[in-house]
Design an enzyme around this catalytic site. Structure first.
Site, PDB file in Angstrom:
ATOM      1  CB  SER A  11      46.490  45.505  50.309  1.00  0.00           C
ATOM      2  OG  SER A  11      45.571  44.903  49.414  1.00  0.00           O
ATOM      3  NE  ARG A  33      40.331  56.494  55.229  1.00  0.00           N
ATOM      4  CZ  ARG A  33      41.101  55.484  55.678  1.00  0.00           C
ATOM      5  NH1 ARG A  33      41.255  54.406  54.945  1.00  0.00           N
ATOM      6  NH2 ARG A  33      41.699  55.596  56.839  1.00  0.00           N
ATOM      7  CE  LYS A 106      45.366  40.848  39.235  1.00  0.00           C
ATOM      8  NZ  LYS A 106      46.097  39.785  39.985  1.00  0.00           N
ATOM      9  CE  LYS A 192      42.785  37.138  39.978  1.00  0.00           C
ATOM     10  NZ  LYS A 192      42.901  37.567  41.387  1.00  0.00           N
ATOM     11  CG  ASP A 245      46.022  36.397  39.041  1.00  0.00           C
ATOM     12  OD1 ASP A 245      46.267  36.272  40.254  1.00  0.00           O
ATOM     13  OD2 ASP A 245      45.633  37.457  38.541  1.00  0.00           O
ATOM     14  CB  THR A 249      43.203  33.896  43.050  1.00  0.00           C
ATOM     15  OG1 THR A 249      44.106  34.780  42.390  1.00  0.00           O
ATOM     16  CG2 THR A 249      42.125  34.718  43.703  1.00  0.00           C
ATOM     17  CB  SER A 255      42.744  34.669  47.685  1.00  0.00           C
ATOM     18  OG  SER A 255      41.583  34.854  46.898  1.00  0.00           O
ATOM     19  CG  ASN A 257      37.918  37.264  44.874  1.00  0.00           C
ATOM     20  OD1 ASN A 257      36.821  37.750  44.644  1.00  0.00           O
ATOM     21  ND2 ASN A 257      39.052  37.919  44.612  1.00  0.00           N
ATOM     22  CD  GLU A 282      37.221  44.505  41.803  1.00  0.00           C
ATOM     23  OE1 GLU A 282      36.113  44.317  41.263  1.00  0.00           O
ATOM     24  OE2 GLU A 282      37.827  45.589  41.765  1.00  0.00           O
TER      25      GLU A 282
END
Length: 337
Positions: A11, A33, A106, A192, A245, A249, A255, A257, A282
């Site tokens: 994305s 791919r 990140k 973050k 950030d 997030t 987000s 996360n 991440e």
């Protein structure tokens, strides 16, 4: 106008490729791919990652790594942290010219505890690197592709390279500032994600706004303490790649996360969460790295430690919160230093 290659068609890589293409640059998007490259070229969509977005017709894609390398000398690295070493190793097989590397991932590598720019320096020969720039800040791909105003930071020890990245990306809806604090910008962008997992857990436990505001504030204190100890500028952590950030997030349903933490707070196991997400989170890997960094630099990071126990030691999220709340009393300002 310049030629630019974006490595990674997730994305964020796709959103940045759209910005570059709309700015008039000859932009090539690399994916491992072939079916994804064909979809982008023939249908002008990337439905797995940006299902509602029509890509510019001038944006093209390829799964041929050698073609992607030959296309330009401006490389945007937008693959997950865990894939960077493999991609760089494959690039080194055919890369025989200097290129500007702009990384937008990140994360921090567990065990080695290297930041992304350090991983790139470790994997790439100096003969093929003109400079390394980190591009980071509060920027959800889902909003960038809608042309909503977004502001981020380009950081490099060489300010001229940071300013070149400004020139590549800036337009009426995408504003880029420059910075020379690579350490601070990279750590802010990575750490973050750890606090965002905690914010998601807090919401999953239905603890409300007070708890999340406290978590964000004390999370920023942890990020700043570690970042300054590692050589970052304290003011960076009040900027776009730090506070900015962190806010976006921890508070947005875009987000990954936050969504992962939210599912953990509602009782799902980590394996169930990662299976349901279907995309890289991440913050999970970075939590392990942040926990290791806190020990290495002897920095107090109680929220990070609690999240580490939830993720890797099967501690129940509510128990982790309870233990955070009953810790020994502290002075607020002293604890920021």
């Amino acid at each position: 106008m310049e030629n630019v290659t974006v490595f990674g068609a997730g994305s964020w890589g796709t959103a940045l490729a759209i910005v570059l293409a709309e700015n008039g640059h000859q932009t090539l998007l690399w994916t491992h791919r072939e079916d994804q490259a064909n979809e982008i070229n023939l249908q002008h969509t990337n439905k797995k990652y940006l299902p509602e977005t029509i890509l510019p017709s001038q944006l093209t894609a390829t799964s041929d790594l050698e073609r992607a390398i030959q296309h330009s000398s401006n490389f945007v690295i937008a693959v997950p942290t865990k894939a960077i070493r493999e991609v760089c190793a494959n690039m080194m097989k055919t890369l025989n010219k200097k290129a500007l590397f702009i990384h937008v991932s990140k994360g921090i590598e567990p065990d080695s505890l290297l930041r992304i720019s350090e991983i790139l320096e470790n994997c790439l020969s100096p003969e093929v690197v003109s400079d390394i720039v980190v591009l980071s800040g509060p920027s959800h791909a889902e909003e960038v592709v809608l042309r909503h105003p977004t502001t981020i930071t380009a950081a490099c020890k060489n300010i001229q390279s940071a300013e070149k990245v400004q020139d590549l990306f800036m337009n009426g809806y995408f504003r880029v500032y420059s910075n020379t604090d690579v350490i601070g910008v990279e750590l802010g962008g990575a750490l973050k994600n750890v606090i965002a997992l905690g914010a998601g857990i807090s919401d999953g436990l239905e603890y409300g706004d007070n708890a999340k505001a406290a978590l964000i504030t004390r999370g920023l204190a942890e990020i700043s303490r570690l970042g300054v100890r590692m050589g970052g500028n304290p003011f960076t952590f009040s900027g776009l790649s730090g506070m900015g950030d962190l806010i976006v997030t921890c508070t947005s349903v875009h987000s990954r996360n936050w969504r992962a933490g939210n599912m953990l707070g509602k009782g799902l196991s980590l394996d169930e969460v990662l299976s349901n997400m279907g995309m890289v989170v991440e913050g999970v890997r970075t939590t392990k790295a942040a926990y290791q960094l806190a020990q290495k630099y002897e920095v107090a990071m109680p929220i990070t430690s609690a999240l580490y126990d939830v993720l890797f030691n099967d501690k129940h999220p509510k128990d982790a919160v309870d233990e955070l709340m009953i810790r020994m009393k502290k002075r607020e300002i002293d604890n920021l230093l």
